[in-house]
Design an enzyme around this catalytic site. Structure first.
Site, PDB file in Angstrom:
ATOM      1  N   ASP A 197      25.899 -40.286 -11.992  1.00 36.51           N
ATOM      2  CA  ASP A 197      26.326 -38.937 -11.379  1.00 36.51           C
ATOM      3  C   ASP A 197      27.853 -38.659 -11.763  1.00 36.51           C
ATOM      4  OD1 ASP A 197      26.057 -36.672  -9.507  1.00 36.51           O
ATOM      5  OD2 ASP A 197      26.405 -37.879  -7.890  1.00 36.51           O
ATOM      6  N   ASN A 252      33.504 -37.722  -8.040  1.00 41.16           N
ATOM      7  CA  ASN A 252      33.287 -39.230  -8.201  1.00 41.16           C
ATOM      8  C   ASN A 252      34.271 -39.924  -8.993  1.00 41.16           C
ATOM      9  OD1 ASN A 252      31.212 -39.328  -6.392  1.00 41.16           O
ATOM     10  ND2 ASN A 252      29.710 -39.167  -8.009  1.00 41.16           N
ATOM     11  N   ASP A 302      31.590 -44.432  -6.144  1.00 40.25           N
ATOM     12  CA  ASP A 302      30.178 -44.027  -5.730  1.00 40.25           C
ATOM     13  C   ASP A 302      29.031 -44.364  -6.991  1.00 40.25           C
ATOM     14  OD1 ASP A 302      27.836 -43.233  -4.575  1.00 40.25           O
ATOM     15  OD2 ASP A 302      28.480 -40.886  -4.715  1.00 40.25           O
TER      16      ASP A 302
END
Length: 323
Positions: free
Chosen positions: A202, A207, A219
């Site tokens: 992701d 992030n 994360d």
């Protein structure tokens, strides 16, 4: 009262959980921006604040969470700046308090990566190359793999079976998604010997934190097995195709200093974008009984949303038809 996933996660429970791992809390607690899990900054006596992450119940197995932590720690041990979980005195990173599983992390700050800064993009590419070089050493065994089934067919079936699609567009929606999934399946099939490695999964701007020492990553909750290009394409947001090509080239110039990249995977970018569109909608639908979601995503599940989503899918299907 409806029994929602974090229904009784109150301040006393949060602080009690942190103190169960032998930290002395000051009583200071602030919620951070997170929807899938619940994340808090906690004040600690005579120390810097720490971050407590409470995992959504029934999403991951303990083994899958421990694999996430092990990956982060392996990267951290190679001096790759990821925010890895803190170990307790027994070396454990996953803790349980009452019915909740949680982990603790050091606090890190930073600013957003500048996608029009070629030097930062090349630096980011080197960073990704180092992450993937470690990710390729061994596979995950308890986490999911990014493929047409997991990111396409499963969320699509959830939307249909739980009657999220408005009847007025249901048939058109089914036609659009099934056409896309057929095209995506073909793109994956066209790649010879597609390599899947451990990925962040992701890898978007939210992030990545940037400071004077460069980037560091937060994360890894969505880390999975997949093609390397999954961690590239969300960083490509140029206003024109030429801009995106330049961004990709800058990333690859840095990346190839540490790890090889198979150019065939560029062919998957629009397929991965299509899968994310379907997966994201399915994710919102699956979380709709969590009060945080209707509150923070009020536009979802409205007639306007579904009309626009259907049009976006049709547009993406057209992109998949291009060379």
């Amino acid at each position: 009262m409806t029994n929602t996933p974090f229904n009784n996660l109150d301040p006393d429970l949060i602080l009690g959980a942190v103190e169960s791992v032998k930290y002395q809390c000051t009583g200071s607690l602030s919620a951070l921006n997170s929807f899938e899990n619940r994340v808090y900054q906690i004040g600690i006596e005579d120390q810097e604040p720490i971050i407590a992450k409470f995992y959504r119940p029934n999403r991951w197995t303990n083994e899958a969470i421990i694999e996430e932590h092990a990956f982060a720690l392996a990267l951290h041990d190679q001096e790759i700046p990821v925010v890895a979980p803190l170990r307790d005195m027994n070396g454990e990173t996953l803790h349980t308090y009452q019915e909740y599983r949680f982990a603790l992390f050091p606090r890190h700050g930073g600013r957003t990566l500048e996608l029009d800064n070629e030097e930062q993009l090349e630096w980011m590419g080197r960073f990704l190359g180092r992450i993937h070089a470690i990710g390729a050493i061994q596979p995950f065994t308890h986490r999911m793999s990014l493929d047409v089934q997991s990111y396409g067919f499963k969320p699509y079936q959830y939307l249909l079976e739980n009657n999220f699609i408005p009847p007025a567009i249901r048939n058109n929606y089914m036609d659009a998604v099934e056409s896309i999934l057929e095209k995506v399946s073909q793109r994956f099939a066209d790649i010879d010997n597609l390599r899947r490695i451990r990925l962040h999964g992701d890898f978007h701007l939210g992030n990545i934190l940037w400071n004077l020492n460069g980037p560091h990553i937060v994360d890894l909750d969505d880390c999975l097995m997949g093609p390397a290009v999954q961690d590239f394409w969300m960083l490509l947001s140029g206003a024109t195709v030429a801009d995106s090509k330049l961004q990709l080239q800058c990333l690859l110039d840095g990346y190839r200093e540490f790890f090889d990249f198979d150019n065939q995977e560029i062919y998957l970018i629009e397929a991965l974008r299509a899968l994310r569109m379907i997966h994201y909608t399915g994710w919102l639908a699956k979380r709709w009984d969590d009060p945080a979601f209707p509150l923070n995503f009020p536009w979802f599940n409205t007639a306007k949303y579904w009309d626009e989503h259907l049009q976006h899918l049709r547009d993406q299907s057209h992109h998949l038809d291009q060379a």
